[in-house]
Design an enzyme around this catalytic site. Structure first.
Site, PDB file in Angstrom:
ATOM      1  N   ASN A 251       7.283  -0.403   1.977  1.00  0.00           N
ATOM      2  CA  ASN A 251       6.011  -0.065   2.649  1.00  0.00           C
ATOM      3  C   ASN A 251       5.145   0.432   1.493  1.00  0.00           C
ATOM      4  O   ASN A 251       5.296   1.814   1.216  1.00  0.00           O
ATOM      5  CB  ASN A 251       6.539   1.093   3.617  1.00  0.00           C
ATOM      6  CG  ASN A 251       5.497   1.356   4.632  1.00  0.00           C
ATOM      7  OD1 ASN A 251       4.314   0.893   4.504  1.00  0.00           O
ATOM      8  ND2 ASN A 251       5.836   2.237   5.569  1.00  0.00           N
TER       9      ASN A 251
ATOM     10  N   ASN B   6      -1.188   1.582   7.272  1.00  0.00           N
ATOM     11  CA  ASN B   6      -1.258   0.440   8.161  1.00  0.00           C
ATOM     12  C   ASN B   6      -0.136   0.182   9.067  1.00  0.00           C
ATOM     13  O   ASN B   6      -0.156  -0.930   9.508  1.00  0.00           O
ATOM     14  CB  ASN B   6      -1.778  -1.051   7.371  1.00  0.00           C
ATOM     15  CG  ASN B   6      -0.473  -1.094   6.378  1.00  0.00           C
ATOM     16  OD1 ASN B   6       0.717  -0.788   6.644  1.00  0.00           O
ATOM     17  ND2 ASN B   6      -0.774  -2.167   5.414  1.00  0.00           N
ATOM     18  N   ASP B   7       0.815   0.901   9.105  1.00  0.00           N
ATOM     19  CA  ASP B   7       2.064   0.908   9.719  1.00  0.00           C
ATOM     20  C   ASP B   7       1.669   0.503  11.403  1.00  0.00           C
ATOM     21  O   ASP B   7       2.269  -0.063  12.013  1.00  0.00           O
ATOM     22  CB  ASP B   7       3.231   2.082   9.649  1.00  0.00           C
ATOM     23  CG  ASP B   7       3.543   2.262   8.657  1.00  0.00           C
ATOM     24  OD1 ASP B   7       3.185   1.334   7.447  1.00  0.00           O
ATOM     25  OD2 ASP B   7       4.312   3.134   8.184  1.00  0.00           O
TER      26      ASP B   7
ATOM     27  N   GLY C 104       7.299  -1.357   8.927  1.00  0.00           N
ATOM     28  CA  GLY C 104       6.113  -0.741   8.208  1.00  0.00           C
ATOM     29  C   GLY C 104       5.957  -1.475   6.832  1.00  0.00           C
ATOM     30  O   GLY C 104       4.904  -1.261   6.190  1.00  0.00           O
TER      31      GLY C 104
ATOM     32  N   ASP D 299       4.791  -4.207   3.963  1.00  0.00           N
ATOM     33  CA  ASP D 299       3.730  -4.878   3.698  1.00  0.00           C
ATOM     34  C   ASP D 299       3.294  -5.529   2.458  1.00  0.00           C
ATOM     35  O   ASP D 299       4.341  -5.396   1.496  1.00  0.00           O
ATOM     36  CB  ASP D 299       2.635  -3.827   4.231  1.00  0.00           C
ATOM     37  CG  ASP D 299       2.695  -2.622   3.293  1.00  0.00           C
ATOM     38  OD1 ASP D 299       3.212  -2.695   1.923  1.00  0.00           O
ATOM     39  OD2 ASP D 299       2.400  -1.472   3.912  1.00  0.00           O
TER      40      ASP D 299
ATOM     41  N   ASP E  73       9.020 -23.688   8.394  1.00  0.00           N
ATOM     42  CA  ASP E  73       9.920 -23.462   9.891  1.00  0.00           C
ATOM     43  C   ASP E  73      10.582 -24.743  10.490  1.00  0.00           C
ATOM     44  O   ASP E  73       9.598 -25.366  10.765  1.00  0.00           O
ATOM     45  CB  ASP E  73       9.406 -22.242  10.484  1.00  0.00           C
ATOM     46  CG  ASP E  73      10.232 -21.717  11.302  1.00  0.00           C
ATOM     47  OD1 ASP E  73      11.344 -21.283  10.840  1.00  0.00           O
ATOM     48  OD2 ASP E  73       9.986 -21.488  12.733  1.00  0.00           O
TER      49      ASP E  73
ATOM     50  N   GLU F  73      13.065 -26.232   6.717  1.00  0.00           N
ATOM     51  CA  GLU F  73      14.008 -25.708   7.215  1.00  0.00           C
ATOM     52  C   GLU F  73      15.051 -26.808   8.078  1.00  0.00           C
ATOM     53  O   GLU F  73      14.566 -26.845   8.884  1.00  0.00           O
ATOM     54  CB  GLU F  73      13.761 -24.309   8.201  1.00  0.00           C
ATOM     55  CG  GLU F  73      15.065 -23.765   8.550  1.00  0.00           C
ATOM     56  CD  GLU F  73      14.880 -22.678   9.882  1.00  0.00           C
ATOM     57  OE1 GLU F  73      15.576 -21.975  10.089  1.00  0.00           O
ATOM     58  OE2 GLU F  73      13.878 -22.892  10.461  1.00  0.00           O
TER      59      GLU F  73
HETATM   60 CA    CA Z   1       2.774  -0.169   5.790  1.00  0.00          CA
END
Ligand code: CA
Length: 611
Positions: free
Chosen positions: A134, A139-140, A159, A161, A326, A355
């Site tokens: 984090n 920005n959480d 959180g 980033d 994916d 994948e």
């Molecule tokens: Ca964050």
């Protein structure tokens, strides 16, 4: 679970003023190999207008109307002579401009470190951005984002980033990996489980809780400066049901429709199965992955263009080196082949790894580009993940030697490489964000873990490690996905221990880290272990021996899966040992003379550079 789809009904009331709310792709470039560009224009009653473009070198070839009145699709041709700049799109009624929209055509960026692709000299580091570090606590939680941070919830947002990734580029470079694969970073504005990012609600926007598009682009540039590459995780099979078009789909078949919610059968093998029923095939590819993940209909050419252009946009904008796609067998396979061709046309050295979660090599091999598929299918896919080998690795180092158990599992999987057009194109790994942590699979046995890592870094293929494996993090699938995706210790301000530093690691973590560090940094220097041909010998008495050879360079690997030391008679390997008299142990650093026999410690991996 029942749900309702409101197809073709407009979000906007008819009193709303005609306007443009959104154009995708949000910008484009001049000088692309493919001169076509299809714009999705979204806004209330925009279909009541007719668009006009007067920009040198750009031709509006066609305007497509769809069921919803709030969309127009514009087919443009951008000629090679078109100059970068801002192009006005006039949405007119009669001769009157109703909306004027400024659209940017950028100049393509050139540089040796853009769109590099990846190969057998690389080692990929898979991380989950929400769980890695984090770097920006502000920005959480972000306005408009439904799920708030809750670090106490294993399935919640924690959180982490983009800044957290960027701040640890030096750590990753020092560790010895070369390529970062982050699980999806695009907006996932779903009310729960949004941290994993596989229910994206905007393919063109980094989730604000991870950062901005510009932050992402800068992180890629910073990684490139340090000699690291970046792979983006993309999801074409499905998007989050909260995508902006959720109540106003352009066409009724934008998603694969069902009378009531119908889940995919998840049996990807039916796509290549010559005996599969139409029923199973249809449920596989058109069934929804989850009630929160809408199944996009890539048979609709407008959907197909939307996805293809999105990937080109990100490669060009961010300077990506690769894509991990994916749930590869879930979208329509002809679309996927078309997508791959389009990418390779624009970026001939680019790589995409799919994948391909299958238990058997044959099913994986179907998806790796080849000219052997009986149904004539060409995927054009450059790389696939070797799931059968992952499953074998998770068992091999735990078991007692047997005819088809223990290390024989590795031998058996690799001996089936004849099904692959090129087994060197396989992404190999011991675990990922959806499977048991390798250290847990191996009952937290550090010796067995070292053997598994030594094998992974020396057999054929492109190795990938899962974040935290280098500090032997634990995680069990039976305890829920959150257990596989714990926070990297030290990634959060105030963490008691910081495992990114030597002082913050336990003695066991340091032993593991130092082992990986040595292995990875040696691997970078040795062409034989990267590109060399593989010769392996059948597993005898719990010992697996193989060689990698490249232009006179040779590496010998001996894995002893027995608890006790074993003496190995080297005469069986004469065809590979021919002419070599010494071997430098790349972990221990000592050089040994190759005699008739070699003593192997219990539960050990010996990696020798032959001289
Ligand atoms: Ca964050």
């Amino acid at each position: 679970m029942a749900f309702l789809l409101t197809l073709g009904s407009s979000t906007f009331s008819y009193a709303q003023k005609i306007n443009v709310k959104r154009v995708d792709p949000p910008s484009w470039w001049t000088g692309m190999h493919d001169h076509n560009l299809q714009l999705l224009v979204y806004g209330p009653r925009i279909s009541e207008t007719h668009p006009v473009i007067d920009y040198p070198g750009v031709q509006l070839e066609q305007t497509i109307h769809v069921k919803s009145p709030d969309y127009l699709f514009l087919d443009l041709i951008i000629s090679p002579g078109a100059k970068p700049g801002t192009m006005a799109i006039h949405f007119k009624k009669g001769k009157k401009d109703i909306v004027k929209y400024a659209y940017t055509l950028n100049k393509r960026e050139k540089g040796p470190k853009l769109h590099q692709g990846f190969d057998n000299s690389d080692v990929i580091y898979l991380l989950m951005p929400d769980r890695f570090a984090n770097g920006d606590t502000t920005n959480d939680n972000m306005p408009g984002m439904l799920e708030k941070a809750d670090r106490s919830n294993p399935n919640g947002r924690h959180g982490g980033d983009i800044k957290g990734i960027e701040e640890h580029l030096d750590y990753l470079k020092d560790l010895g990996i070369t390529t970062i694969w982050s699980t999806p970073l695009m907006e996932d504005n779903m009310p729960a489980y949004s941290y994993h990012g596989y229910a994206q609600t905007d393919y063109y926007k980094v989730d604000p809780r991870f950062g901005t598009n510009r932050n992402y682009r800068n992180m890629v540039r910073e990684a490139h400066k340090k000699g690291l590459k970046v792979i983006q995780d993309m999801v074409f099979n499905h998007c989050g049901t909260n995508y902006f078009w959720k109540n106003d789909l352009p066409t009724p078949d934008w998603y694969n429709p069902w009378p009531k919610f119908t889940r995919s059968n998840y049996h990807g093998g039916v796509v290549s199965d010559p005996h599969a029923s139409k029923y199973d095939y249809h449920h596989m590819v058109a069934g929804w992955f989850d009630s929160s993940m809408a199944d996009l209909d890539q048979d609709n050419p407008l959907v197909a263009n939307y996805l293809i252009q999105n990937s080109i946009w990100w490669i060009e904008y961010a300077g990506l080196d690769g894509i991990r796609q994916d749930t590869y067998p879930y979208p329509y396979k002809d679309f996927m082949a078309k997508w791959m061709q389009r990418i390779l046309l624009e970026y001939p050295h680019f790589n995409v790894v799919g994948e391909t979660w299958f238990s058997y090599p044959a099913t994986v091999a179907y998806w790796l580009e080849n000219d052997r598929n009986k149904d004539g299918y060409h995927s054009h896919l450059t790389n696939v993940f070797d799931f059968p080998l992952m499953m074998a690795i998770n068992k091999a180092f735990n078991e007692k030697p047997g005819w088809d158990t223990g290390l024989a599992r590795l031998y058996e999987v690799i001996s089936q490489d004849f099904v692959y057009s090129d087994p060197m194109k396989l992404g190999i790994f011991a675990g990922n964000h959806d499977s048991n942590r390798i250290f847990s699979s191996l009952h937290e046995d550090l010796k067995a873990w070292k053997m598994a890592m030594a094998f992974l870094m020396t057999t054929r293929g492109i190795p990938e490690i899962y974040y935290g494996d280098e500090i032997v993090m634990t995680g069990e699938k039976s305890k829920g996905d959150g257990n596989l995706r714990k926070d990297f210790p030290g990634g959060w301000p105030g963490d008691k221990l910081d495992a990114f530093t030597q002082q913050g690691r336990t003695p066991e973590q340091n032993e593991a880290f130092n082992y990986m560090h040595r292995l990875l940094n040696w691997r970078k220097t040795n062409k034989a272990v990267q590109f060399g041909t593989l010769t392996h010998y059948i597993v005898e008495n719990g010992v697996y021996v193989y060689f990698r050879s490249y232009k006179g360079q040779k590496v010998m690997v001996l894995l002893n899966n027995n608890e006790k030391p074993v003496t190995v008679d080297l005469s069986r390997f004469a065809e590979d040992l021919n002419g070599f008299t010494k071997g430098r142990n790349v972990i221990k650093g000592n050089t040994i003379v190759l005699g008739k026999e070699m003593e192997l410690p219990g539960k050990s991996a010996e990696i020798l550079e032959l001289e």
